[in-house]
Motif scaffolding. Structure first.
Motif, PDB file in Angstrom:
ATOM      1  N   HIS A  88       0.695  -1.100   0.097  1.00  0.00           N
ATOM      2  CA  HIS A  88      -0.020  -0.056   0.160  1.00  0.00           C
ATOM      3  C   HIS A  88       0.832   1.276  -0.033  1.00  0.00           C
ATOM      4  O   HIS A  88       0.391   2.497  -0.131  1.00  0.00           O
ATOM      5  N   GLY A  89       2.337   1.145   0.366  1.00  0.00           N
ATOM      6  CA  GLY A  89       3.091   2.199   0.371  1.00  0.00           C
ATOM      7  C   GLY A  89       3.304   2.658   1.896  1.00  0.00           C
ATOM      8  O   GLY A  89       4.292   3.524   2.019  1.00  0.00           O
ATOM      9  N   LYS A 140      -4.609   8.182  -1.344  1.00  0.00           N
ATOM     10  CA  LYS A 140      -4.589   7.053  -2.221  1.00  0.00           C
ATOM     11  C   LYS A 140      -5.260   6.102  -1.126  1.00  0.00           C
ATOM     12  O   LYS A 140      -4.835   5.675  -0.259  1.00  0.00           O
ATOM     13  N   CYS A 159      -1.983  -3.163  -4.901  1.00  0.00           N
ATOM     14  CA  CYS A 159      -0.647  -2.551  -4.909  1.00  0.00           C
ATOM     15  C   CYS A 159      -0.900  -1.271  -5.716  1.00  0.00           C
ATOM     16  O   CYS A 159      -2.068  -1.020  -5.705  1.00  0.00           O
ATOM     17  N   ILE A 160       0.288  -0.471  -5.793  1.00  0.00           N
ATOM     18  CA  ILE A 160       0.034   0.769  -6.302  1.00  0.00           C
ATOM     19  C   ILE A 160      -0.693   0.997  -7.609  1.00  0.00           C
ATOM     20  O   ILE A 160      -1.392   2.230  -7.902  1.00  0.00           O
ATOM     21  N   CYS A 189       3.856  -3.449 -10.809  1.00  0.00           N
ATOM     22  CA  CYS A 189       4.601  -3.499  -9.511  1.00  0.00           C
ATOM     23  C   CYS A 189       5.710  -4.265  -9.424  1.00  0.00           C
ATOM     24  O   CYS A 189       6.574  -4.489  -8.533  1.00  0.00           O
TER      25      CYS A 189
END
Ligand SMILES: [Zn+2]
Length: 433
Positions: A122-123, A230, A249-250, A313
């Motif tokens: 997710h970052g 996000k 994911c991104i 990713c």
């Protein structure tokens, strides 16, 4: 740091298949020896653990259903003595007995790692400040996030859900960068902040980790816009130890499944036949690394599609589409199958209304009637009865045009629909009362 566990997250498919087969064989043997429920079911079908020779043999094993968990409540499916259990969670269980989830120390460790992978994708990084507004307690969401974020080294604020004004105060004062809660609660926070004249979009908040209820892509966009973040999804079930089964994911175009822990299948919800990749059906998981409560071919009731695609990713883990709906949630209205998510998608496209709604099903004589109460935006409501009637007609036409059902829309005043601090109740079926 791109990945939390590069070896498994980027493992070539052939290596993953070998790993899965080895752990599937072990798990089938484990449950056959330790859990009479599985032994009896396998014996009935004439299957022995040594019959599992390839991954395709998985489809020979019987399904496990939610009713099996209820029938064996609370610990009938537990494969270890309770002296080896170190944690017990349970589902919120709206009807009947809850679903119990026992963990050994090793199960807890695996869950923590799955959650660290999730949050990393997710970052979330060690420099982040995570406000964990999931309910802390029996529900797996709160502690799952807590463990994963702690493992990454982020600063976790275990605020739990509720007390929305205090949530907003903490978001501001602690310079929070990550918010974890249900999507509907994120919307409740956004709305309360607007009323308090707090500009969340201007705060350092940058990522939302949301889950525990189905939500549409349109709802995600709305939340991203209102909070300036996000919005990432984590998916999981109490039956599989909680969140961390799959995650955004991104790229945000499907959730990567931790398939070294959970082997996914999609089956025809009626016949139970395994469907090819890319076909929509019911999601089934087999947990191949859990000790206390491994699950064999558990029917999740969630409707989705599996895709083996090359993701930008870099992860090779198989992806599932955002859950389209629960087979249990599917509404049959005058013989037409409708998912509440279809109605939500349509409503979120209409600028004159808020993303707050309740679907109500009634019966008039023998006929089903679909009603939707939806909140007007303040400007719409202040436009008077004529404006309201005009928007109601517009929404009715849109739903009729796409779903093919007659519908009565009622615009209700701003804030008329009860706000949720957890999972929202969006459907009232008065036909069953
Ligand atoms: Zn990806």
């Amino acid at each position: 740091m791109e990945y939390w566990d590069e070896k498994f997250e980027t493992m070539p498919p052939e290596g993953m298949r070998q790993f899965q087969l080895e752990h599937l064989k072990k798990t089938v043997k484990w449950v056959y020896e330790k859990v009479p429920f599985y032994r009896n079911k396998f014996d009935e079908q004439g299957i022995k653990p040594e019959d599992i020779k390839t991954l395709e043999d998985l489809s020979r094993l019987p399904f496990t259903a939610k009713t099996d968990l209820r029938d064996n409540y609370p610990f009938g499916l537990c494969a270890v003595p309770l002296s080896e259990v170190v944690r017990i969670h349970a589902s919120s269980g709206t009807t009947g007995k809850p679903i119990t989830g026992p963990y050994t120390a090793d199960d807890l460790e695996q869950w923590t790692e799955c959650m660290a992978r999730t949050l990393c994708a997710h970052g979330v990084r060690s420099t982040d400040i995570c406000q964990n507004a999931y309910g802390m307690g029996l529900f797996t969401g709160g502690l799952g996030i807590h463990q994963g974020a702690t493992r990454i080294g982020a600063a976790v604020i275990p605020i739990s859900s509720g007390q929305t004004e205090r949530q907003i105060l903490v978001l501001q004062d602690f310079a929070v960068t990550v918010l974890c809660c249900t999507p509907t609660y994120a919307l409740t926070i956004a709305e309360r902040a607007e009323e308090m004249d707090v500009k969340i979009r201007d705060l350092p908040l940058r990522i939302g980790c949301f889950g525990a209820e189905p939500w549409t892509i349109e709802m995600r966009k709305e939340i991203e816009h209102r909070l300036g973040i996000k919005a990432m999804e984590t998916y999981g079930l109490t039956e599989f130890g909680g969140p961390g089964t799959s995650y955004d994911c991104i790229e945000q175009n499907g959730l990567h499944i931790n398939e070294d822990h959970f082997i996914p299948e999609v089956v025809d919800p009626v016949t139970g036949d395994v469907l090819p990749l890319g076909t929509k059906g019911e999601l089934v998981f087999t947990a191949i690394q859990r000790e206390a409560m491994p699950m064999i071919r558990y029917r999740t009731r969630d409707i989705t599609t599996l895709r083996r695609v090359r993701c930008e990713c870099g992860r090779t883990l198989i992806k599932m589409d955002k859950v389209y709906g629960r087979s249990d949630d599917m509404l049959i209205i005058s013989g037409v199958n409708v998912f509440p998510s279809q109605i939500e998608s349509l409503l979120l496209d209409i600028p004159e209304i808020e993303p707050q709604y309740v679907i109500i099903l009634r019966k008039k004589g023998y006929l089903d009637q679909l009603h939707v109460d939806v909140e007007a935006k303040r400007e719409t409501y202040e436009g008077g009865p004529q404006k309201i009637a005009e928007v109601e007609k517009k929404v009715e036409a849109k739903i009729r045009g796409i779903i093919g059902l007659g519908v009565r829309i009622r615009l209700v005043p701003p804030k008329a629909i009860t706000r949720s601090e957890g999972k929202a109740k969006r459907v009232i079926d008065e036909r069953k009362i």
